[in-house]
Design a protein around this motif. Structure first.
Motif, PDB file in Angstrom:
ATOM      1  N   LEU A  99       0.866  -1.173   0.000  1.00  0.00           N
ATOM      2  CA  LEU A  99       0.000   0.000   0.000  1.00  0.00           C
ATOM      3  C   LEU A  99       0.903   1.224   0.000  1.00  0.00           C
ATOM      4  O   LEU A  99       1.774   1.354   0.865  1.00  0.00           O
ATOM      5  N   ALA A 100       0.710   2.111  -0.951  1.00  0.00           N
ATOM      6  CA  ALA A 100       1.495   3.346  -1.037  1.00  0.00           C
ATOM      7  C   ALA A 100       0.600   4.532  -0.698  1.00  0.00           C
ATOM      8  O   ALA A 100      -0.408   4.773  -1.368  1.00  0.00           O
ATOM      9  N   ASP A 101       0.960   5.238   0.350  1.00  0.00           N
ATOM     10  CA  ASP A 101       0.228   6.434   0.777  1.00  0.00           C
ATOM     11  C   ASP A 101       0.979   7.637   0.237  1.00  0.00           C
ATOM     12  O   ASP A 101       2.060   7.983   0.712  1.00  0.00           O
ATOM     13  N   LEU A 102       0.395   8.277  -0.786  1.00  0.00           N
ATOM     14  CA  LEU A 102       1.048   9.427  -1.410  1.00  0.00           C
ATOM     15  C   LEU A 102       0.624  10.724  -0.729  1.00  0.00           C
ATOM     16  O   LEU A 102      -0.490  10.813  -0.204  1.00  0.00           O
ATOM     17  N   PRO A 103       1.485  11.726  -0.729  1.00  0.00           N
ATOM     18  CA  PRO A 103       1.158  12.995  -0.063  1.00  0.00           C
ATOM     19  C   PRO A 103      -0.109  13.624  -0.627  1.00  0.00           C
ATOM     20  O   PRO A 103      -0.364  13.563  -1.833  1.00  0.00           O
ATOM     21  N   GLY A 104      -0.893  14.213   0.257  1.00  0.00           N
ATOM     22  CA  GLY A 104      -2.066  14.953  -0.192  1.00  0.00           C
ATOM     23  C   GLY A 104      -1.649  16.180  -0.988  1.00  0.00           C
ATOM     24  O   GLY A 104      -0.566  16.722  -0.799  1.00  0.00           O
ATOM     25  N   TYR A 105      -2.504  16.602  -1.885  1.00  0.00           N
ATOM     26  CA  TYR A 105      -2.171  17.755  -2.723  1.00  0.00           C
ATOM     27  C   TYR A 105      -3.257  18.815  -2.653  1.00  0.00           C
ATOM     28  O   TYR A 105      -4.381  18.552  -2.232  1.00  0.00           O
ATOM     29  N   GLY A 106      -2.872  20.032  -3.038  1.00  0.00           N
ATOM     30  CA  GLY A 106      -3.862  21.088  -3.194  1.00  0.00           C
ATOM     31  C   GLY A 106      -4.123  21.947  -1.985  1.00  0.00           C
ATOM     32  O   GLY A 106      -4.977  22.831  -2.030  1.00  0.00           O
ATOM     33  N   TYR A 107      -3.416  21.719  -0.869  1.00  0.00           N
ATOM     34  CA  TYR A 107      -3.703  22.522   0.322  1.00  0.00           C
ATOM     35  C   TYR A 107      -2.973  23.854   0.250  1.00  0.00           C
ATOM     36  O   TYR A 107      -1.771  23.908   0.028  1.00  0.00           O
ATOM     37  N   ALA A 108      -3.704  24.936   0.473  1.00  0.00           N
ATOM     38  CA  ALA A 108      -3.195  26.281   0.217  1.00  0.00           C
ATOM     39  C   ALA A 108      -2.007  26.662   1.101  1.00  0.00           C
ATOM     40  O   ALA A 108      -1.155  27.445   0.703  1.00  0.00           O
ATOM     41  N   ALA A 109      -1.935  26.119   2.313  1.00  0.00           N
ATOM     42  CA  ALA A 109      -0.905  26.545   3.257  1.00  0.00           C
ATOM     43  C   ALA A 109       0.470  25.976   2.930  1.00  0.00           C
ATOM     44  O   ALA A 109       1.470  26.399   3.493  1.00  0.00           O
ATOM     45  N   VAL A 110       0.531  24.991   2.034  1.00  0.00           N
ATOM     46  CA  VAL A 110       1.815  24.405   1.669  1.00  0.00           C
ATOM     47  C   VAL A 110       2.544  25.349   0.714  1.00  0.00           C
ATOM     48  O   VAL A 110       1.956  25.822  -0.259  1.00  0.00           O
ATOM     49  N   PRO A 111       3.818  25.663   0.970  1.00  0.00           N
ATOM     50  CA  PRO A 111       4.572  26.555   0.072  1.00  0.00           C
ATOM     51  C   PRO A 111       4.554  26.063  -1.369  1.00  0.00           C
ATOM     52  O   PRO A 111       4.594  24.865  -1.631  1.00  0.00           O
ATOM     53  N   GLN A 112       4.529  27.007  -2.295  1.00  0.00           N
ATOM     54  CA  GLN A 112       4.425  26.667  -3.706  1.00  0.00           C
ATOM     55  C   GLN A 112       5.557  25.773  -4.173  1.00  0.00           C
ATOM     56  O   GLN A 112       5.351  24.846  -4.967  1.00  0.00           O
ATOM     57  N   GLN A 113       6.775  26.019  -3.678  1.00  0.00           N
ATOM     58  CA  GLN A 113       7.904  25.193  -4.121  1.00  0.00           C
ATOM     59  C   GLN A 113       7.724  23.744  -3.681  1.00  0.00           C
ATOM     60  O   GLN A 113       8.101  22.814  -4.398  1.00  0.00           O
ATOM     61  N   ASP A 114       7.115  23.548  -2.492  1.00  0.00           N
ATOM     62  CA  ASP A 114       6.852  22.182  -2.040  1.00  0.00           C
ATOM     63  C   ASP A 114       5.769  21.530  -2.888  1.00  0.00           C
ATOM     64  O   ASP A 114       5.837  20.333  -3.193  1.00  0.00           O
ATOM     65  N   LYS A 115       4.759  22.320  -3.251  1.00  0.00           N
ATOM     66  CA  LYS A 115       3.706  21.787  -4.120  1.00  0.00           C
ATOM     67  C   LYS A 115       4.284  21.302  -5.445  1.00  0.00           C
ATOM     68  O   LYS A 115       3.977  20.200  -5.915  1.00  0.00           O
ATOM     69  N   LEU A 116       5.130  22.113  -6.042  1.00  0.00           N
ATOM     70  CA  LEU A 116       5.700  21.757  -7.342  1.00  0.00           C
ATOM     71  C   LEU A 116       6.599  20.535  -7.223  1.00  0.00           C
ATOM     72  O   LEU A 116       6.580  19.654  -8.090  1.00  0.00           O
ATOM     73  N   ARG A 117       7.388  20.478  -6.155  1.00  0.00           N
ATOM     74  CA  ARG A 117       8.269  19.330  -5.960  1.00  0.00           C
ATOM     75  C   ARG A 117       7.452  18.053  -5.823  1.00  0.00           C
ATOM     76  O   ARG A 117       7.772  17.037  -6.447  1.00  0.00           O
ATOM     77  N   TRP A 118       6.351  18.130  -5.053  1.00  0.00           N
ATOM     78  CA  TRP A 118       5.574  16.926  -4.847  1.00  0.00           C
ATOM     79  C   TRP A 118       4.749  16.537  -6.057  1.00  0.00           C
ATOM     80  O   TRP A 118       4.478  15.368  -6.287  1.00  0.00           O
ATOM     81  N   GLN A 119       4.377  17.519  -6.852  1.00  0.00           N
ATOM     82  CA  GLN A 119       3.704  17.190  -8.109  1.00  0.00           C
ATOM     83  C   GLN A 119       4.623  16.371  -9.000  1.00  0.00           C
ATOM     84  O   GLN A 119       4.199  15.406  -9.642  1.00  0.00           O
ATOM     85  N   ARG A 120       5.899  16.733  -9.018  1.00  0.00           N
ATOM     86  CA  ARG A 120       6.866  15.992  -9.840  1.00  0.00           C
ATOM     87  C   ARG A 120       7.076  14.586  -9.292  1.00  0.00           C
ATOM     88  O   ARG A 120       7.117  13.615 -10.055  1.00  0.00           O
ATOM     89  N   VAL A 121       7.229  14.481  -7.978  1.00  0.00           N
ATOM     90  CA  VAL A 121       7.448  13.165  -7.363  1.00  0.00           C
ATOM     91  C   VAL A 121       6.248  12.256  -7.606  1.00  0.00           C
ATOM     92  O   VAL A 121       6.391  11.087  -7.995  1.00  0.00           O
ATOM     93  N   MET A 122       5.035  12.779  -7.378  1.00  0.00           N
ATOM     94  CA  MET A 122       3.831  11.972  -7.578  1.00  0.00           C
ATOM     95  C   MET A 122       3.660  11.583  -9.034  1.00  0.00           C
ATOM     96  O   MET A 122       3.313  10.437  -9.343  1.00  0.00           O
ATOM     97  N   ALA A 123       3.902  12.518  -9.938  1.00  0.00           N
ATOM     98  CA  ALA A 123       3.764  12.215 -11.360  1.00  0.00           C
ATOM     99  C   ALA A 123       4.746  11.121 -11.765  1.00  0.00           C
ATOM    100  O   ALA A 123       4.380  10.177 -12.472  1.00  0.00           O
ATOM    101  N   ASN A 124       5.985  11.231 -11.301  1.00  0.00           N
ATOM    102  CA  ASN A 124       6.977  10.207 -11.628  1.00  0.00           C
ATOM    103  C   ASN A 124       6.570   8.851 -11.084  1.00  0.00           C
ATOM    104  O   ASN A 124       6.707   7.826 -11.759  1.00  0.00           O
ATOM    105  N   TYR A 125       6.069   8.837  -9.859  1.00  0.00           N
ATOM    106  CA  TYR A 125       5.638   7.572  -9.264  1.00  0.00           C
ATOM    107  C   TYR A 125       4.483   6.963 -10.062  1.00  0.00           C
ATOM    108  O   TYR A 125       4.523   5.793 -10.448  1.00  0.00           O
ATOM    109  N   LEU A 126       3.446   7.758 -10.306  1.00  0.00           N
ATOM    110  CA  LEU A 126       2.248   7.240 -10.957  1.00  0.00           C
ATOM    111  C   LEU A 126       2.498   6.825 -12.404  1.00  0.00           C
ATOM    112  O   LEU A 126       1.839   5.919 -12.918  1.00  0.00           O
ATOM    113  N   LEU A 127       3.447   7.457 -13.051  1.00  0.00           N
ATOM    114  CA  LEU A 127       3.706   7.149 -14.454  1.00  0.00           C
ATOM    115  C   LEU A 127       4.767   6.084 -14.657  1.00  0.00           C
ATOM    116  O   LEU A 127       4.761   5.397 -15.682  1.00  0.00           O
TER     117      LEU A 127
END
Length: 234
Positions: A99-127
């Motif tokens: 079971l892989a628990d991936l980080p939640g996305y879309g929460y406004a309080a998370v810094p933008q640079q962290d959002k972008l980094r995690w979008q890349r990590v999640m995209a790489n994992y899922l693809l």
């Protein structure tokens, strides 16, 4: 892709299968955590990934399925989880799935640079994760798909067309009355992109058994039969 609408509700004969599946999910235990894809272990085991917005109830869903209160970290501040957390399922001596628990996305309080980094990590994992067999997307039943959810669906489209199993869980279904639940279910079926849809309430235990059985079926397809998926009784 189009929605098949399969698996939206449990069948009459599935109660025993649901109970057996829940016992299997209860075997979940921590395996590894990683901030980057190359830090994840190569287990060779089929994986199911849980994804969703930070406030969609992902940790609560995982804890409910596994019947463990704190297996997945449920922070009071959404967006705090910044790692991919892996949990192994099945007998201790011969684990069967992850079971892989991936980080939640879309929460406004998370810094933008962290959002972008995690979008890349999640995209790489899922693809690119070759052991990924199924994805569970959690959406608040009251909100439906957000633009971020739709972007994730679009990203997953090629893998779904290649056979990746896909389930949308409409969480917090207890917040809706029966008519509202059916309306949310019908709308989501139209937008599921070839995936299945299930109403889910951790509070009322709605859809828990059906979800456990469906995901176990997907993960163990071609492997051990369900009755051999549990450790021997002590």
């Amino acid at each position: 892709m189009h929605s098949s609408g399969r698996g939206a509700r449990p069948s009459g004969q599935s109660e025993a299968a649901a109970q057996q599946a829940l016992r299997w999910w209860h075997t979940a235990r921590f395996l590894s955590t990683a901030a980057q894809l190359d830090q994840l272990p190569q287990t060779g085991l089929p994986e199911v990934a849980f994804v969703g917005r930070s406030n969609a109830g992902k940790s609560t869903c995982i804890n409910t399925l596994t019947q463990q209160r704190q297996l997945a970290f449920a922070s009071k501040t959404p967006g705090r989880t910044q790692h991919i957390n892996l949990f192994v399922l099945g007998p201790k001596q011969s684990p069967q799935a992850v079971l892989a628990d991936l980080p939640g996305y879309g929460y406004a309080a998370v810094p933008q640079q962290d959002k972008l980094r995690w979008q890349r990590v999640m995209a790489n994992y899922l693809l690119s994760r070759d052991t990924l067999r199924a994805v569970v997307l959690l959406c608040d039943a009251r909100l439906g798909l957000t633009p971020l959810d739709e972007a994730l669906l679009e990203m997953l489209r090629p893998r779904v067309e290649q056979g990746l199993d896909f389930l949308i869980l409409l969480t917090k279904a207890d917040k809706l009355n029966r008519a509202e639940q059916q309306k949310a279910l019908q709308i989501m079926r139209l937008n599921a992109g070839g995936g299945q849809v299930q109403l889910f309430s951790a509070l009322k235990k709605q859809g828990v058994g059906a979800t456990a059985a469906l995901l176990q079926q997907w993960l163990l397809a071609g492997g051990q039969p369900p009755e051999q998926a549990l450790p021997p009784a002590p």
